[in-house]
Design an enzyme around this catalytic site. Structure first.
Site, PDB file in Angstrom:
ATOM      1  N   TYR A  58     -50.639  10.782 -11.532  1.00 33.79           N
ATOM      2  CA  TYR A  58     -49.562  12.290 -11.553  1.00 33.79           C
ATOM      3  C   TYR A  58     -50.109  13.835 -10.350  1.00 33.79           C
ATOM      4  CZ  TYR A  58     -47.935  10.229 -15.629  1.00 33.79           C
ATOM      5  OH  TYR A  58     -46.879   8.960 -15.821  1.00 33.79           O
ATOM      6  N   HIS A 105     -38.732  10.925 -11.153  1.00 35.17           N
ATOM      7  CA  HIS A 105     -40.239  10.960 -11.697  1.00 35.17           C
ATOM      8  C   HIS A 105     -41.609  10.892 -10.633  1.00 35.17           C
ATOM      9  CE1 HIS A 105     -38.088   8.864 -15.213  1.00 35.17           C
ATOM     10  NE2 HIS A 105     -37.103   8.464 -14.243  1.00 35.17           N
ATOM     11  N   ARG A 120     -53.710  15.409 -16.759  1.00 32.47           N
ATOM     12  CA  ARG A 120     -52.901  14.110 -17.499  1.00 32.47           C
ATOM     13  C   ARG A 120     -53.477  12.935 -16.078  1.00 32.47           C
ATOM     14  NH1 ARG A 120     -46.983  12.446 -18.597  1.00 32.47           N
ATOM     15  NH2 ARG A 120     -47.654  10.470 -18.964  1.00 32.47           N
ATOM     16  N   ASN A 125     -36.513  15.110 -15.320  1.00 31.80           N
ATOM     17  CA  ASN A 125     -38.257  14.495 -15.350  1.00 31.80           C
ATOM     18  C   ASN A 125     -37.993  14.087 -17.245  1.00 31.80           C
ATOM     19  OD1 ASN A 125     -39.823  12.831 -15.792  1.00 31.80           O
ATOM     20  ND2 ASN A 125     -41.141  13.956 -14.401  1.00 31.80           N
ATOM     21  N   GLU A 151     -32.178  12.135 -11.440  1.00 31.86           N
ATOM     22  CA  GLU A 151     -33.593  11.907 -12.127  1.00 31.86           C
ATOM     23  C   GLU A 151     -34.746  12.275 -11.286  1.00 31.86           C
ATOM     24  OE1 GLU A 151     -32.940   8.515 -13.638  1.00 31.86           O
ATOM     25  OE2 GLU A 151     -34.761   8.016 -14.731  1.00 31.86           O
ATOM     26  N   PRO A 169     -41.859  15.201 -22.452  1.00 31.56           N
ATOM     27  CA  PRO A 169     -43.217  14.995 -23.387  1.00 31.56           C
ATOM     28  C   PRO A 169     -44.104  14.169 -22.271  1.00 31.56           C
ATOM     29  CG  PRO A 169     -41.709  12.942 -23.944  1.00 31.56           C
ATOM     30  CD  PRO A 169     -40.497  13.835 -23.122  1.00 31.56           C
ATOM     31  N   ASN A 170     -45.144  15.429 -22.375  1.00 32.11           N
ATOM     32  CA  ASN A 170     -46.726  15.249 -22.029  1.00 32.11           C
ATOM     33  C   ASN A 170     -46.838  16.049 -20.103  1.00 32.11           C
ATOM     34  OD1 ASN A 170     -48.181  14.014 -24.254  1.00 32.11           O
ATOM     35  ND2 ASN A 170     -46.826  12.290 -23.494  1.00 32.11           N
ATOM     36  N   ALA A 179     -41.492   9.947 -20.733  1.00 29.02           N
ATOM     37  CA  ALA A 179     -41.585   8.661 -21.714  1.00 29.02           C
ATOM     38  C   ALA A 179     -40.064   8.621 -22.150  1.00 29.02           C
ATOM     39  CB  ALA A 179     -42.279   8.976 -23.000  1.00 29.02           C
ATOM     40  N   ARG A 208     -45.399   0.105 -11.733  1.00 29.43           N
ATOM     41  CA  ARG A 208     -45.964   0.013 -12.633  1.00 29.43           C
ATOM     42  C   ARG A 208     -45.770  -0.383 -14.177  1.00 29.43           C
ATOM     43  NH1 ARG A 208     -46.548   6.979 -14.162  1.00 29.43           N
ATOM     44  NH2 ARG A 208     -48.270   5.474 -15.870  1.00 29.43           N
ATOM     45  N   SER A 234     -44.293  10.097 -10.256  1.00 30.95           N
ATOM     46  CA  SER A 234     -44.313   8.441  -9.479  1.00 30.95           C
ATOM     47  C   SER A 234     -43.847   7.234  -9.758  1.00 30.95           C
ATOM     48  CB  SER A 234     -45.653   7.917 -11.123  1.00 30.95           C
ATOM     49  OG  SER A 234     -45.174   7.467 -12.554  1.00 30.95           O
TER      50      SER A 234
HETATM   51  C1  DQA Z   1     -43.015  10.060 -15.508  1.00 34.78           C
HETATM   52  C2  DQA Z   1     -43.276   8.762 -15.434  1.00 34.78           C
HETATM   53  C3  DQA Z   1     -42.749   7.972 -17.052  1.00 34.78           C
HETATM   54  O1  DQA Z   1     -43.276   6.788 -17.500  1.00 34.78           O
HETATM   55  C4  DQA Z   1     -44.202   8.944 -17.858  1.00 34.78           C
HETATM   56  O2  DQA Z   1     -44.007   8.099 -19.215  1.00 34.78           O
HETATM   57  C5  DQA Z   1     -44.253   9.785 -17.479  1.00 34.78           C
HETATM   58  C6  DQA Z   1     -43.798  10.838 -16.368  1.00 34.78           C
HETATM   59  C7  DQA Z   1     -43.358  10.341 -13.803  1.00 34.78           C
HETATM   60  O3  DQA Z   1     -42.972  11.551 -14.013  1.00 34.78           O
HETATM   61  O4  DQA Z   1     -43.887   9.494 -13.233  1.00 34.78           O
HETATM   62  O5  DQA Z   1     -44.610  10.621 -18.605  1.00 34.78           O
HETATM   63  O6  DQA Z   1     -41.468  10.100 -16.003  1.00 34.78           O
END
Ligand code: DQA
Length: 152
Positions: free
Chosen positions: A27, A104, A22, A78, A102, A14-15, A81, A111, A106
């Site tokens: 990011y 990410h 964003r 990825n 996996e 998501p997102n 959330a 964080r 960030s």
């Molecule tokens: C994320 C890190 C997650 O904590 C966050 O909710 C995201 C992106 C990242 O790619 O850094 O949506 O997965």
């Protein structure tokens, strides 16, 4: 032979469709399309077919992972959330019996505390975080190595 080509599912949660707009200080400014293009390029170099997807829906992601069991050779994910909340995605990854990496964008450990735990990590051969879009390319390199050595 073309039909011997191995295939990797790259799942974005998501997102991540909002990348570029964003929180760019966290990011970066690359869009999801930029990430897909970088993965397609590296996949071509490595001889891997790439199936790059994004969803804002947990159940849709679970469905894709279930399908992958039959048709893919590895999964890069990825889960955004959902990494921090989804036992359903963890269970699907464990049932898939495929190598999982996996990613990410960030550094989740720099964080909020609630981002420090990922359910996905329990199913992952390895985790890459904090390297932005380049992390996806590194994950593909690592996946190619895992597949060449017969999986994890
Ligand atoms: C994320 C890190 C997650 O904590 C966050 O909710 C995201 C992106 C990242 O790619 O850094 O949506 O997965």
């Amino acid at each position: 032979m073309a039909n011997d080509q191995q295939s990797v599912l790259i799942v974005n949660g998501p997102n991540l469709n909002m990348l570029g707009l964003r929180e760019p200080t966290i990011y970066g400014t690359d869009t999801l399309a930029d990430l897909e293009a970088a993965c397609a390029d590296r996949g071509a170099d490595l001889g891997l077919a790439i199936d790059f997807r994004q969803s804002n829906l947990e159940g849709e992601i679970v469905g894709w992972i279930q399908e992958a069991r039959q048709v893919q050779d590895g999964i890069i994910i990825n889960a955004a959330a959902y990494s921090h909340t989804s036992i359903a995605i963890l269970d699907a990854l464990q049932a898939a019996e495929l190598p999982v990496i996996e990613v990410h964008l960030s550094n989740i450990y720099k964080r909020d505390q609630f981002r420090h735990h990922s359910y996905i990590s329990q199913a992952a051969h390895g985790v890459i975080c904090g390297l932005g879009a380049h992390g996806y390319v590194l994950a593909l390199d690592a996946m190619a190595g895992l597949l060449e050595n017969g999986g994890p």
